[in-house]
Design a protein around this motif. Structure first.
Motif, PDB file in Angstrom:
ATOM      1  N   LEU A 162       3.806   5.784 -13.952  1.00  0.00           N
ATOM      2  CA  LEU A 162       4.580   5.912 -13.105  1.00  0.00           C
ATOM      3  C   LEU A 162       5.824   4.938 -12.711  1.00  0.00           C
ATOM      4  O   LEU A 162       7.194   4.975 -11.488  1.00  0.00           O
ATOM      5  CB  LEU A 162       4.167   5.652 -11.730  1.00  0.00           C
ATOM      6  CG  LEU A 162       3.173   6.877 -11.010  1.00  0.00           C
ATOM      7  CD1 LEU A 162       2.294   6.806  -9.848  1.00  0.00           C
ATOM      8  CD2 LEU A 162       4.054   8.819 -11.411  1.00  0.00           C
ATOM      9  N   THR A 163       5.335   3.669 -13.086  1.00  0.00           N
ATOM     10  CA  THR A 163       6.577   2.474 -12.730  1.00  0.00           C
ATOM     11  C   THR A 163       7.366   2.296 -13.537  1.00  0.00           C
ATOM     12  O   THR A 163       8.903   2.571 -13.154  1.00  0.00           O
ATOM     13  CB  THR A 163       5.759   0.360 -12.919  1.00  0.00           C
ATOM     14  OG1 THR A 163       4.417   0.612 -11.313  1.00  0.00           O
ATOM     15  CG2 THR A 163       6.310  -0.636 -13.062  1.00  0.00           C
ATOM     16  N   LYS A 164       7.540   2.611 -15.097  1.00  0.00           N
ATOM     17  CA  LYS A 164       7.948   2.646 -16.114  1.00  0.00           C
ATOM     18  C   LYS A 164       9.162   3.840 -16.231  1.00  0.00           C
ATOM     19  O   LYS A 164      10.259   3.951 -16.287  1.00  0.00           O
ATOM     20  CB  LYS A 164       7.393   2.856 -17.505  1.00  0.00           C
ATOM     21  CG  LYS A 164       8.133   3.148 -18.857  1.00  0.00           C
ATOM     22  CD  LYS A 164       7.183   3.188 -19.389  1.00  0.00           C
ATOM     23  CE  LYS A 164       8.519   2.928 -21.183  1.00  0.00           C
ATOM     24  NZ  LYS A 164       7.524   3.584 -22.750  1.00  0.00           N
ATOM     25  N   ALA A 165       8.564   4.889 -15.487  1.00  0.00           N
ATOM     26  CA  ALA A 165       9.551   5.746 -15.591  1.00  0.00           C
ATOM     27  C   ALA A 165       9.821   6.070 -13.268  1.00  0.00           C
ATOM     28  O   ALA A 165      11.277   6.782 -13.177  1.00  0.00           O
ATOM     29  CB  ALA A 165       8.867   7.340 -14.835  1.00  0.00           C
ATOM     30  N   GLY A 166      10.246   5.004 -13.052  1.00  0.00           N
ATOM     31  CA  GLY A 166      10.812   4.403 -12.202  1.00  0.00           C
ATOM     32  C   GLY A 166      10.571   5.133 -10.443  1.00  0.00           C
ATOM     33  O   GLY A 166      10.779   5.493  -9.641  1.00  0.00           O
ATOM     34  N   ILE A 167       9.641   5.557 -10.344  1.00  0.00           N
ATOM     35  CA  ILE A 167       8.787   6.400  -9.433  1.00  0.00           C
ATOM     36  C   ILE A 167       8.146   5.350  -8.635  1.00  0.00           C
ATOM     37  O   ILE A 167       8.151   5.228  -7.196  1.00  0.00           O
ATOM     38  CB  ILE A 167       8.025   7.692  -9.643  1.00  0.00           C
ATOM     39  CG1 ILE A 167       8.927   8.722 -10.450  1.00  0.00           C
ATOM     40  CG2 ILE A 167       7.164   7.835  -8.897  1.00  0.00           C
ATOM     41  CD1 ILE A 167       8.472   9.682 -11.423  1.00  0.00           C
ATOM     42  N   GLY A 168       7.351   4.317  -9.113  1.00  0.00           N
ATOM     43  CA  GLY A 168       6.734   3.857  -8.756  1.00  0.00           C
ATOM     44  C   GLY A 168       4.852   3.819  -8.361  1.00  0.00           C
ATOM     45  O   GLY A 168       4.681   5.457  -8.429  1.00  0.00           O
ATOM     46  N   VAL A 169       4.194   3.041  -7.707  1.00  0.00           N
ATOM     47  CA  VAL A 169       2.760   3.176  -7.578  1.00  0.00           C
ATOM     48  C   VAL A 169       2.710   4.055  -6.183  1.00  0.00           C
ATOM     49  O   VAL A 169       1.755   4.195  -5.741  1.00  0.00           O
ATOM     50  CB  VAL A 169       2.010   1.580  -7.664  1.00  0.00           C
ATOM     51  CG1 VAL A 169       0.796   2.509  -7.476  1.00  0.00           C
ATOM     52  CG2 VAL A 169       2.628   0.880  -8.811  1.00  0.00           C
ATOM     53  N   GLU A 170       3.483   3.565  -5.448  1.00  0.00           N
ATOM     54  CA  GLU A 170       3.259   3.452  -3.899  1.00  0.00           C
ATOM     55  C   GLU A 170       2.874   5.182  -3.431  1.00  0.00           C
ATOM     56  O   GLU A 170       2.623   5.519  -2.922  1.00  0.00           O
ATOM     57  CB  GLU A 170       4.730   3.851  -2.771  1.00  0.00           C
ATOM     58  CG  GLU A 170       4.680   3.597  -1.646  1.00  0.00           C
ATOM     59  CD  GLU A 170       3.463   2.713  -1.025  1.00  0.00           C
ATOM     60  OE1 GLU A 170       1.963   2.913  -0.039  1.00  0.00           O
ATOM     61  OE2 GLU A 170       2.988   1.538  -1.279  1.00  0.00           O
TER      62      GLU A 170
END
Length: 228
Positions: free
Chosen positions: A173-181
């Motif tokens: 998710l971090t790599k995809a730009g979505i993040g962990v939140e």
């Protein structure tokens, strides 16, 4: 040789149960699922696919009401109709549902989906062996003890898999730009979404870790990545 016969039979039983479980799972999913065709979620899964350098990530709707996601032994990702309905009703965001897909991709990538089938058959064989062995010395409650010990082992293995899949999803998710939140916000909603009170059960009897422990693990990951 006669003493080993019950153990050999238990092993054979485990292998048969493994094959039967795989067949039943494939048959059930094939009969009760269709590929997801939601344009909003496709845009999100396309971001996961790009991060993984894949052309696309096919996701299927499994036509059952309980809120859940799952990874099949053949690598397919499924979201239940009940979970998708929560998204349609606005109770779950597209990013939160995408975090579930990323988590299930983790189970596939890390080999958990296939391993769980093997574990299931192995646990049945182990339960049978323990019932035979313990039952000789503790005739009345021996089978119950065997069941408890096997369940404890299964829960411990499953919780380990969940933490690993959470970490995989967080990185993806971090790599995809979505993040962990979205992962953390979904965890905070899970008990209400599933109408469960998992936190009331002893952690060592649960197949999934406690919600606050999963969130804490993600925050430790974020801190490590930030300070790296």
């Amino acid at each position: 040789m006669l003493r080993l016969t019950p153990i050999l039979l238990a092993v054979i039983y485990g292998l048969v149960m493994y094959r039967l479980s795989v067949w039943r799972t494939h048959r059930e999913l094939d009969a009760r699922s269709t590929e997801l065709a939601d344009p909003h979620l496709k845009r999100m899964t396309d971001r996961l696919a790009a991060a993984l350098e894949l052309p696309r990530i096919p996701v299927y709707i499994y036509e059952i009401d309980p809120v859940n996601g799952l990874a099949a032994p053949d690598g397919r990702i499924f979201i239940t109709r009940g979970f998708y309905r929560k998204f349609q009703n606005g109770e779950v965001t597209d990013a939160e549902l995408t975090s579930v897909i990323a988590h299930e991709l983790g189970h596939v990538a890390l080999g958990h989906a296939k391993k769980r089938m093997i574990d299931f058959s192995g646990q049945n064989a182990l339960r049978t062996v323990l019932m035979i062995v313990i039952g000789r010395y503790i005739p009345i409650i021996g089978p119950w003890i065997a069941g408890v010990l096997t369940s404890l082992l299964a829960a411990r293995l499953s919780r380990g898999d969940e933490y690993e899949a959470d970490e995989y999803a967080a990185a993806l998710l971090t790599k995809a730009g979505i993040g962990v939140e979205p992962q953390k916000s979904l965890f905070r909603k899970l008990e209400e979404l599933t109408n469960s009170r998992a936190g009331m059960a002893p952690a060592w009897l649960m197949s999934h870790p406690k919600t606050d422990e999963r969130i804490a693990a993600l925050e430790r990951l974020e801190s490590k990545w930030t300070n790296a």
